[in-house]
Design a protein around this motif. Structure first.
Motif, PDB file in Angstrom:
ATOM      1  N   ASP A 206       0.815  -1.220   0.000  1.00 24.81           N
ATOM      2  CA  ASP A 206       0.000   0.000   0.000  1.00 24.81           C
ATOM      3  C   ASP A 206       0.846   1.267   0.000  1.00 24.81           C
ATOM      4  N   ILE A 207       2.054   1.183  -0.508  1.00 25.08           N
ATOM      5  CA  ILE A 207       2.897   2.379  -0.610  1.00 25.08           C
ATOM      6  C   ILE A 207       3.385   2.522  -2.051  1.00 25.08           C
ATOM      7  N   GLU A 208       3.545   3.764  -2.477  1.00 19.12           N
ATOM      8  CA  GLU A 208       3.862   4.031  -3.885  1.00 19.12           C
ATOM      9  C   GLU A 208       5.324   3.738  -4.213  1.00 19.12           C
ATOM     10  N   GLY A 209       6.189   3.764  -3.215  1.00 15.86           N
ATOM     11  CA  GLY A 209       7.616   3.588  -3.441  1.00 15.86           C
ATOM     12  C   GLY A 209       8.378   4.377  -2.398  1.00 15.86           C
ATOM     13  N   VAL A 210       9.615   4.732  -2.688  1.00 20.34           N
ATOM     14  CA  VAL A 210      10.464   5.468  -1.747  1.00 20.34           C
ATOM     15  C   VAL A 210      10.515   6.936  -2.171  1.00 20.34           C
ATOM     16  N   TYR A 211      10.240   7.828  -1.213  1.00 22.82           N
ATOM     17  CA  TYR A 211      10.289   9.272  -1.467  1.00 22.82           C
ATOM     18  C   TYR A 211      11.491   9.892  -0.776  1.00 22.82           C
ATOM     19  N   LYS A 212      12.072  10.911  -1.422  1.00 18.32           N
ATOM     20  CA  LYS A 212      13.107  11.702  -0.742  1.00 18.32           C
ATOM     21  C   LYS A 212      12.455  12.535   0.357  1.00 18.32           C
ATOM     22  N   ASP A 213      11.215  12.995   0.076  1.00 16.83           N
ATOM     23  CA  ASP A 213      10.426  13.743   1.059  1.00 16.83           C
ATOM     24  C   ASP A 213       9.035  13.129   1.097  1.00 16.83           C
ATOM     25  N   GLN A 214       8.702  12.493   2.235  1.00 10.79           N
ATOM     26  CA  GLN A 214       7.417  11.788   2.354  1.00 10.79           C
ATOM     27  C   GLN A 214       6.216  12.679   2.070  1.00 10.79           C
ATOM     28  N   ASN A 215       6.359  13.976   2.276  1.00 13.95           N
ATOM     29  CA  ASN A 215       5.233  14.900   2.103  1.00 13.95           C
ATOM     30  C   ASN A 215       5.161  15.493   0.699  1.00 13.95           C
ATOM     31  N   ASP A 216       6.068  15.066  -0.187  1.00 15.77           N
ATOM     32  CA  ASP A 216       6.091  15.635  -1.540  1.00 15.77           C
ATOM     33  C   ASP A 216       6.096  14.503  -2.567  1.00 15.77           C
ATOM     34  N   PRO A 217       4.919  14.214  -3.167  1.00 15.96           N
ATOM     35  CA  PRO A 217       4.813  13.097  -4.125  1.00 15.96           C
ATOM     36  C   PRO A 217       5.747  13.220  -5.321  1.00 15.96           C
ATOM     37  N   SER A 218       6.192  14.444  -5.627  1.00 18.67           N
ATOM     38  CA  SER A 218       7.065  14.620  -6.792  1.00 18.67           C
ATOM     39  C   SER A 218       8.487  14.114  -6.530  1.00 18.67           C
ATOM     40  N   THR A 219       8.789  13.732  -5.265  1.00 21.48           N
ATOM     41  CA  THR A 219      10.150  13.280  -4.943  1.00 21.48           C
ATOM     42  C   THR A 219      10.280  11.749  -4.952  1.00 21.48           C
ATOM     43  N   LEU A 220       9.307  11.054  -5.575  1.00 18.75           N
ATOM     44  CA  LEU A 220       9.411   9.601  -5.715  1.00 18.75           C
ATOM     45  C   LEU A 220      10.704   9.260  -6.457  1.00 18.75           C
ATOM     46  N   ILE A 221      11.476   8.345  -5.901  1.00 13.01           N
ATOM     47  CA  ILE A 221      12.762   7.969  -6.498  1.00 13.01           C
ATOM     48  C   ILE A 221      12.561   6.697  -7.323  1.00 13.01           C
ATOM     49  N   SER A 222      12.861   6.773  -8.620  1.00 12.11           N
ATOM     50  CA  SER A 222      12.632   5.634  -9.512  1.00 12.11           C
ATOM     51  C   SER A 222      13.648   4.515  -9.302  1.00 12.11           C
ATOM     52  N   GLU A 223      14.914   4.878  -9.097  1.00 14.94           N
ATOM     53  CA  GLU A 223      15.956   3.869  -8.949  1.00 14.94           C
ATOM     54  C   GLU A 223      16.981   4.300  -7.905  1.00 14.94           C
ATOM     55  N   LEU A 224      17.430   3.327  -7.116  1.00 12.82           N
ATOM     56  CA  LEU A 224      18.406   3.576  -6.052  1.00 12.82           C
ATOM     57  C   LEU A 224      19.435   2.458  -6.039  1.00 12.82           C
ATOM     58  N   HIS A 225      20.707   2.821  -5.924  1.00 13.51           N
ATOM     59  CA  HIS A 225      21.685   1.793  -5.611  1.00 13.51           C
ATOM     60  C   HIS A 225      21.632   1.528  -4.096  1.00 13.51           C
ATOM     61  N   VAL A 226      22.187   0.393  -3.681  1.00 14.32           N
ATOM     62  CA  VAL A 226      22.100  -0.015  -2.275  1.00 14.32           C
ATOM     63  C   VAL A 226      22.648   1.063  -1.340  1.00 14.32           C
ATOM     64  N   HIS A 227      23.782   1.671  -1.672  1.00 17.26           N
ATOM     65  CA  HIS A 227      24.369   2.662  -0.765  1.00 17.26           C
ATOM     66  C   HIS A 227      23.455   3.887  -0.631  1.00 17.26           C
ATOM     67  N   GLU A 228      22.705   4.209  -1.703  1.00 12.32           N
ATOM     68  CA  GLU A 228      21.764   5.333  -1.634  1.00 12.32           C
ATOM     69  C   GLU A 228      20.584   4.991  -0.716  1.00 12.32           C
ATOM     70  N   ALA A 229      20.126   3.738  -0.795  1.00  8.00           N
ATOM     71  CA  ALA A 229      19.037   3.294   0.084  1.00  8.00           C
ATOM     72  C   ALA A 229      19.481   3.322   1.543  1.00  8.00           C
ATOM     73  N   GLU A 230      20.714   2.867   1.804  1.00  5.66           N
ATOM     74  CA  GLU A 230      21.233   2.880   3.174  1.00  5.66           C
ATOM     75  C   GLU A 230      21.354   4.307   3.702  1.00  5.66           C
ATOM     76  N   ALA A 231      21.743   5.236   2.814  1.00  4.63           N
ATOM     77  CA  ALA A 231      21.878   6.640   3.225  1.00  4.63           C
ATOM     78  C   ALA A 231      20.517   7.238   3.577  1.00  4.63           C
ATOM     79  N   LEU A 232      19.483   6.866   2.846  1.00  4.20           N
ATOM     80  CA  LEU A 232      18.138   7.382   3.149  1.00  4.20           C
ATOM     81  C   LEU A 232      17.708   6.967   4.555  1.00  4.20           C
ATOM     82  N   ILE A 233      18.070   5.735   4.950  1.00  4.14           N
ATOM     83  CA  ILE A 233      17.729   5.259   6.298  1.00  4.14           C
ATOM     84  C   ILE A 233      18.569   5.992   7.342  1.00  4.14           C
ATOM     85  N   SER A 234      19.885   6.016   7.130  1.00  2.96           N
ATOM     86  CA  SER A 234      20.779   6.586   8.146  1.00  2.96           C
ATOM     87  C   SER A 234      20.588   8.091   8.311  1.00  2.96           C
ATOM     88  N   GLU A 235      20.185   8.779   7.229  1.00  2.34           N
ATOM     89  CA  GLU A 235      19.992  10.227   7.295  1.00  2.34           C
ATOM     90  C   GLU A 235      18.567  10.629   7.675  1.00  2.34           C
TER      91      GLU A 235
END
Length: 298
Positions: A206-235
């Motif tokens: 029930d989620i559209e994908g990963v957003y850089k900003d959860q409150n801004d639908p235009s920030t949906l990220i189409s593709e991420l390498h693993v290190h980018e995904a880890e950075a989203l969590i840690s930051e």
């Protein structure tokens, strides 16, 4: 003059061709859950998508949950669903209901696939010793018969794929003493995808994908390498229920799955749009050496 509508359809088919070639005879694990399991039209669309994948040469495996349906049946028998840190507290009676409900959902999905002319077999994690597990604690708390996967024996899946069946798995397994456990469907899908060396793992929820900003639908990220995904969590860009889902994706990639997709199952045919179009519709997480198909997001 040819109608533009037909030319557009031809363009879509041509866009899909390199993906059909790239993933021909490759295993794709589809984790199916969320609201798309409750809406009959969405359910039919998801199954049509998976059947299409099968018919164009992919080797799909469906792993499904059924949490909302389990809660409905727990309520029907006068019991109350309880959760600790997002995990269902599963006593002996709840485990019995969960296994029955998941089996019912499983055979409904098998029937849908069969109705579209593809051979399907529904199994649980108990069959062929597929999913072996141990008790899972939630931040140190015992929440009953909730298991975490310790080993996967994929032979039953490999045999079914070899015989041209579409396997449909519900996530119930057993421990070393053969006690039955309910397993989180995301965890089960990851473990299975790793064990069969899947080319792709797709989470339909029930989620559209990963957003850089959860409150801004235009920030949906189409593709991420693993290190980018880890950075989203840690930051701190992702939080709540997205953290374990994204961590599952990272673990799957690090254990041999090539690409993991997070998709909104409420969007009709989201699976096809993600796999067969250049931009896709959700978020794809890929290995460090994985090729990005789409380069236009910020």
């Amino acid at each position: 003059m040819v109608n533009q509508k037909y030319l557009d359809k031809a363009e879509v088919l041509i866009e899909a061709l390199p993906y059909i070639q790239r993933f021909n005879r490759k295993i794709v694990v589809v984790k199916y859950g969320g609201s798309a399991m409750l809406d009959e039209e969405l359910k039919a669309n998801v199954i049509k998508d998976v059947v299409l994948l099968k018919l164009v040469g992919f080797k799909p495996i469906i792993v499904h949950g059924g949490g909302k349906e389990i809660s409905r049946w727990v309520g029907k028998v006068g019991m109350e669903a309880k959760f600790v840190n997002g995990l269902r507290v599963t006593d002996k009676d709840t485990m019995e209901i969960a296994e029955m409900v998941l089996g019912k959902v499983n055979k409904e999905l098998v029937t849908l696939v069969q109705s579209l002319g593809v051979k399907a077999v529904g199994i649980s994690g108990k069959d062929g010793g597929l999913l072996q597990c141990r008790k899972k604690l939630s931040k140190g708390k015992d929440i009953g018969f909730v298991g975490e996967v310790t080993a996967v024996q994929p032979k039953i899946l490999q045999d079914l794929l070899e015989k041209d069946f579409l396997p449909i798995v519900f996530p119930v397994g057993y421990d070393e003493n053969f006690a039955t456990y309910n397993i989180n469907a995301d965890d089960a899908a990851c473990a299975i995808a790793e064990a069969v060396h899947a080319e792709k793992l797709a989470f339909l929820s029930d989620i559209e994908g990963v957003y850089k900003d959860q409150n801004d639908p235009s920030t949906l990220i189409s593709e991420l390498h693993v290190h980018e995904a880890e950075a989203l969590i840690s930051e701190g860009y992702v939080g709540g229920g997205m953290i374990p889902k994204l961590q599952n994706c990272i673990d799957a990639i690090e254990n041999g799955v090539n690409r993991v997709h997070i998709l909104d199952g409420r969007i009709p045919h989201s699976l096809l749009l993600e796999i067969f179009t250049n931009k896709g519709i959700g978020t794809a997480i890929l290995r460090e050496d994985g090729e990005k198909y789409y380069h236009e997001y910020a």
